[in-house]
Motif scaffolding. Structure first.
Motif, mmCIF file in Angstrom:
data_model
loop_
_atom_site.group_PDB
_atom_site.id
_atom_site.type_symbol
_atom_site.label_atom_id
_atom_site.label_comp_id
_atom_site.label_asym_id
_atom_site.label_seq_id
_atom_site.Cartn_x
_atom_site.Cartn_y
_atom_site.Cartn_z
ATOM 1 N N UNK A 97 1.041 -1.226 0.000
ATOM 2 C CA UNK A 97 0.079 0.133 -0.324
ATOM 3 C C UNK A 97 0.916 0.730 0.167
ATOM 4 N N UNK A 98 0.520 2.161 -0.417
ATOM 5 C CA UNK A 98 1.451 3.893 -0.215
ATOM 6 C C UNK A 98 0.515 4.355 0.708
ATOM 7 N N UNK A 99 -0.538 3.932 1.327
ATOM 8 C CA UNK A 99 -0.820 4.763 2.967
ATOM 9 C C UNK A 99 -2.026 3.411 3.527
ATOM 10 N N UNK A 100 -1.818 4.046 4.761
ATOM 11 C CA UNK A 100 -2.696 3.223 5.486
ATOM 12 C C UNK A 100 -3.130 4.122 5.959
ATOM 13 N N UNK A 101 -5.076 3.857 6.595
ATOM 14 C CA UNK A 101 -6.075 4.502 6.511
ATOM 15 C C UNK A 101 -7.040 4.129 7.806
ATOM 16 N N UNK A 102 -7.521 5.119 8.304
ATOM 17 C CA UNK A 102 -8.239 4.879 9.582
ATOM 18 C C UNK A 102 -9.844 4.497 9.060
ATOM 19 N N UNK A 103 -10.618 4.017 9.437
ATOM 20 C CA UNK A 103 -11.861 4.394 9.420
ATOM 21 C C UNK A 103 -12.566 5.188 8.400
ATOM 22 N N UNK A 104 -12.228 5.946 9.216
ATOM 23 C CA UNK A 104 -12.920 7.984 8.672
ATOM 24 C C UNK A 104 -12.568 8.199 8.078
ATOM 25 N N UNK A 105 -10.205 7.801 7.349
ATOM 26 C CA UNK A 105 -10.162 8.606 6.102
ATOM 27 C C UNK A 105 -10.354 7.849 4.838
ATOM 28 N N UNK A 106 -10.018 5.863 5.229
ATOM 29 C CA UNK A 106 -11.392 5.189 4.276
ATOM 30 C C UNK A 106 -12.144 5.361 3.559
ATOM 31 N N UNK A 107 -13.652 5.768 4.347
ATOM 32 C CA UNK A 107 -14.581 6.402 4.201
ATOM 33 C C UNK A 107 -14.841 7.460 3.075
#
Length: 491
Positions: A97-107
């Protein structure tokens, strides 16, 4: 045939024009995955689940896009072919991956992609660790997205170890597609692939670890299929370790209700830092992969169009736009556009009718074919010949014989054209990749690469641009059949 009109975002363009613009931006047969023929060979409820899912239907992958969000970095097993990498934009393989996300960022990212790409139909969570083990983040992400985008299907991938613990929640959340990676059902083979697992707060190794993992995987498969969830099983083909064994895996997962079995090649490169890469374990050739897939005929339906996506992939299979949607590139204000997705799906429904009729005629034309013939197709989607040879980074491979015309796989190669000139080294690799394929179908090709292909015994044909793939193949077969009698008379 006339091209229907498709209104999207206030525009009115012909379907081909709109399709070309959309796919440029981001954009099964029964023998390949058993899920393209439609309601005639499966119940309507199942067809409704797979018809717009590019991974569960070979036919759908010509039209629909998926996206993965990297919200679940934790993993509970170690595979000898895996090395999860973060902040990496240059490798195309699972776990990267290029960046890991929080659930809020992902949404927020899903909303942005859905607003930009009307082809988006599926949200998947495939790591970069394990979606079932890192369940809290997976569940939170799906809940946020389902609230805002109820028309997007939810899908997760897992190694299966923690999966039985979450089956009831998966069903309750309408996650109706689950992928489980099962590389072996014999623990003696499994321990060569997975050196350790972490289960119930304890680390296990060897035969014990492989046995626990196998039992949990098969338990999860049985639980999910019993509740109507469609399950795809992934298996990594590792020459000398599980290649002969995968037929048994195929039988076992079919017996437990797996919808598809995806046998995919080991990606093994020392630069990736995996155990197999560093110890010299090679991946299979295209011929070896096809041999194992063909040996499984009659078992669980096979998926042959997998691209082994990154854990942050976005777009059509084979054309990843993940780097266009990193967090720093998302707009401040994101407005959903469900009407664009509705219009796009309506267009696809009409296009499918046209293509199905064309394919039926094409199969009839192929019926007189004596020996199986392979075709390499340059396409950017929509089931048409619509990509310049020099821009192709993969070739979709079709086979024609007396049984008809069908997709049998894809082969990757770096694109030949680089800023207006061709790369000789890349051309040599393309010829190697296509060494058993006598025809290349493309929208356009230059005289230089045409001659190099011809010298290698490969005929490049660019006179059938924008035709359906099946129609174009049938035209080549008919032209070849018409030439053969004349050649015989001349002899």
């Amino acid at each position: 045939m006339s091209a229907p009109m498709i209104p999207i975002a206030g525009l009115s363009l012909s379907s081909r024009e709109k399709m070309g613009q959309t796919l440029a931006k981001g954009g099964c047969s029964a023998g390949s995955c058993g899920s393209s023929a439609g309601p005639d060979d499966m119940d309507p409820a199942t067809w409704a689940k797979v018809k717009d899912h590019p991974c569960y239907s070979e036919e759908a992958h010509h039209y629909f896009a998926r996206m993965h969000v990297a919200v679940s970095p934790a993993c509970n097993i170690q595979c000898n072919y895996c090395n999860r990498k973060y902040d990496c934009a240059n490798e195309s393989r699972p776990g990267v991956v290029s960046e890991r996300l929080t659930p809020e960022q992902a949404a927020r990212k899903v909303l942005a992609v859905a607003a930009e790409l009307p082809q988006l139909s599926v949200l998947g969570i495939a790591g970069p660790g394990d979606a079932a083990y890192d369940w809290r983040k997976t569940r939170a992400t799906f809940a946020l997205v389902a609230e805002r985008l109820p028309d997007i299907r939810l899908c997760l991938s897992s190694n299966g170890l923690a999966l039985p613990d979450h089956v009831e929640e998966i069903v309750a959340m309408n996650i109706d597609h689950v992928t489980i990676t099962i590389n072996a059902i014999d623990p003696a083979i499994g321990q060569q692939i997975v050196p350790w697992i972490f289960h119930e707060r304890k680390r296990y190794t060897g035969i014990e670890a492989a046995t626990i993992l196998r039992d949990r995987q098969l338990q999860a498969l049985e639980m999910l299929t019993a509740r109507g969830v469609l399950v795809k099983v992934n298996s990594v083909l590792i020459p000398g370790i599980n290649d002969d064994h995968l037929v048994e895996v195929n039988k076992a997962v079919k017996a437990r209700g797996a919808f598809l079995h995806n046998i995919m090649p080991l990606i093994s490169d020392p630069a990736h830092g995996t155990h197999f890469g560093l110890t010299g374990q090679r991946g299979p050739t295209a011929a070896e992969l096809k041999k194992v897939q063909d040996a499984c005929a009659g078992g669980a339906n096979l998926m042959r169009h997998c691209r082994q996506c990154r854990a942050d992939a976005v777009g059509l299979l084979g054309e990843d736009r993940g780097q266009d949607f990193t967090l720093d590139k998302l707009p401040e204000v994101i407005e959903d556009a469900p009407e664009a997705r509705d219009a796009y799906r309506a267009w696809v429904a009409e296009e499918r009718k046209d293509r199905a009729a064309a394919a039926q005629h094409a199969d009839a034309a192929a019926a007189a074919t004596e020996a199986p013939t392979l075709f390499a197709v340059c396409t950017r989607g929509s089931g048409r010949i619509n990509l310049h040879f020099g821009k192709a980074t993969e070739f979709q491979i079709y086979e024609a014989d007396s049984d008809g015309i069908r997709f049998v796989g894809h082969r990757r190669a770096d694109n030949y054209c680089l800023g207006g000139h061709g790369d000789s080294g890349r051309m040599a690799e393309i010829i190697r990749v296509l060494d058993d394929v006598p025809y290349v179908l493309c929208q356009m090709i230059g005289e230089g690469p045409r001659k190099r292909l011809a010298a290698a015994g490969i005929e490049a044909i660019d006179s059938l641009g924008e035709e359906y793939i099946e129609t174009a193949i049938a035209a080549v077969l008919q032209s070849r059949a018409a030439r053969l009698p004349r050649a015989a008379q001349g002899a």
